[in-house]
Design a protein around this motif. Structure first.
Motif, mmCIF file in Angstrom:
data_model
loop_
_atom_site.group_PDB
_atom_site.id
_atom_site.type_symbol
_atom_site.label_atom_id
_atom_site.label_comp_id
_atom_site.label_asym_id
_atom_site.label_seq_id
_atom_site.Cartn_x
_atom_site.Cartn_y
_atom_site.Cartn_z
ATOM 1 N N MET A 13 -7.562 72.877 137.166
ATOM 2 C CA MET A 13 -7.068 71.809 136.238
ATOM 3 C C MET A 13 -6.805 72.409 134.902
ATOM 4 S SD MET A 13 -5.499 69.101 135.858
ATOM 5 C CE MET A 13 -5.812 67.990 137.212
ATOM 6 N N SER A 14 -8.069 72.804 134.412
ATOM 7 C CA SER A 14 -8.008 73.438 132.868
ATOM 8 C C SER A 14 -7.059 74.655 132.713
ATOM 9 C CB SER A 14 -9.469 73.868 132.860
ATOM 10 O OG SER A 14 -9.398 74.335 131.381
ATOM 11 N N THR A 15 -7.233 75.509 133.704
ATOM 12 C CA THR A 15 -6.247 76.767 133.759
ATOM 13 C C THR A 15 -4.822 76.192 133.757
ATOM 14 O OG1 THR A 15 -7.947 77.893 134.977
ATOM 15 C CG2 THR A 15 -5.730 78.840 135.050
ATOM 16 N N ILE A 16 -4.458 75.472 134.648
ATOM 17 C CA ILE A 16 -3.062 74.934 134.744
ATOM 18 C C ILE A 16 -2.610 74.263 133.603
ATOM 19 C CG2 ILE A 16 -1.564 73.490 136.147
ATOM 20 C CD1 ILE A 16 -2.081 75.593 137.878
ATOM 21 N N LEU A 17 -3.373 73.236 132.863
ATOM 22 C CA LEU A 17 -3.102 72.789 131.777
ATOM 23 C C LEU A 17 -3.027 73.806 130.636
ATOM 24 C CD1 LEU A 17 -5.424 69.437 131.791
ATOM 25 C CD2 LEU A 17 -2.771 69.601 132.126
ATOM 26 N N VAL A 18 -3.683 74.584 130.414
ATOM 27 C CA VAL A 18 -3.654 75.711 129.355
ATOM 28 C C VAL A 18 -2.354 76.418 129.584
ATOM 29 C CG1 VAL A 18 -4.751 78.009 128.696
ATOM 30 C CG2 VAL A 18 -6.049 75.767 128.933
ATOM 31 N N LYS A 59 0.455 78.276 143.398
ATOM 32 C CA LYS A 59 -0.887 78.125 144.193
ATOM 33 C C LYS A 59 -2.217 77.349 143.654
ATOM 34 C CE LYS A 59 -4.253 80.941 145.879
ATOM 35 N NZ LYS A 59 -4.683 82.450 145.954
ATOM 36 N N GLY A 60 -2.420 77.340 142.594
ATOM 37 C CA GLY A 60 -3.166 76.187 141.786
ATOM 38 C C GLY A 60 -2.861 74.941 141.826
ATOM 39 N N LEU A 61 -1.710 74.731 141.503
ATOM 40 C CA LEU A 61 -1.067 73.527 141.540
ATOM 41 C C LEU A 61 -0.964 72.722 142.938
ATOM 42 C CD1 LEU A 61 0.362 71.414 139.496
ATOM 43 C CD2 LEU A 61 2.513 72.140 140.396
ATOM 44 N N ASN A 62 -0.674 73.645 143.901
ATOM 45 C CA ASN A 62 -0.675 73.100 145.407
ATOM 46 C C ASN A 62 -2.260 72.706 145.438
ATOM 47 O OD1 ASN A 62 1.798 73.676 145.561
ATOM 48 N ND2 ASN A 62 1.518 75.342 146.707
ATOM 49 N N ILE A 90 0.929 66.073 135.390
ATOM 50 C CA ILE A 90 0.852 67.453 135.366
ATOM 51 C C ILE A 90 2.403 68.166 136.228
ATOM 52 C CG2 ILE A 90 -0.027 69.557 136.451
ATOM 53 C CD1 ILE A 90 -2.947 68.354 135.403
ATOM 54 N N LEU A 91 2.557 67.274 137.333
ATOM 55 C CA LEU A 91 3.756 67.497 138.015
ATOM 56 C C LEU A 91 5.044 67.436 137.339
ATOM 57 C CD1 LEU A 91 2.517 66.225 141.603
ATOM 58 C CD2 LEU A 91 2.797 68.624 140.909
ATOM 59 N N SER A 92 4.967 66.354 136.354
ATOM 60 C CA SER A 92 6.215 66.037 135.745
ATOM 61 C C SER A 92 6.536 67.115 134.714
ATOM 62 C CB SER A 92 6.082 64.740 135.133
ATOM 63 O OG SER A 92 7.067 64.391 134.191
#
Length: 156
Positions: A13-18, A59-62, A90-92
């Protein structure tokens, strides 16, 4: 404990948000009218690299999406709703970013094509103007030389 996310979830989550934040910053850079093809090519390469990176992050989002679904089945309603809301935001943002990248790439490619066409047309026009300039500076034939006058008339 079943309703708590695994440690990997929080890291992902942290990685994706950054990553999303950095990508949004890059995409939101003001679009400037550029008349240099090389600069436009560089910007297109950057946007394409960002698109590739977006696909790598998928992949991380999935994983996040699947984990939220699993936790939602096991967690109390309020906890489940919190995680669902978090992933929906996050998806939005992800979808908006993906759409913007595609649009920016398409627009830039169109502008690059127009610029290249314009540059080619300008080059052709300058060549033609140089030829006309040479023609206009030629000596005019004598008034009695009808053959030379006809030839020059055809050239005009």
């Amino acid at each position: 404990f079943d309703s708590l996310p695994p440690a990997h979830y929080k890291e992902t989550m942290s990685t994706i948000l950054v990553w999303i934040q950095q990508a949004e910053t890059k995409v939101s850079m003001p679009q400037v009218a550029v008349a240099e093809y090389e600069i436009m090519e560089q910007r297109l390469r950057e946007l394409k690299a960002l698109q590739s990176s977006l696909q790598e992050q998928q992949k991380g989002l999935n994983y996040l999406n699947i984990t939220v679904e699993d936790m939602s089945r096991k967690a109390p309603a309020e906890v489940s709703q919190r995680y669902r809301s978090e992933i929906e935001v996050i998806l939005s943002r992800w979808k908006k970013l993906s759409t913007q990248l595609v649009e920016h790439c398409q627009k830039l490619e169109e502008l690059m094509t127009k610029l290249q066409r314009f540059q080619n047309d300008t080059k052709t026009l300058k060549k033609w103007m140089a030829e006309v300039d040479v023609f206009l500076k030629e000596e005019w034939p004598a008034l009695g030389d009808s053959e030379a006058l006809e030839k020059q008339l055809e050239q005009c």
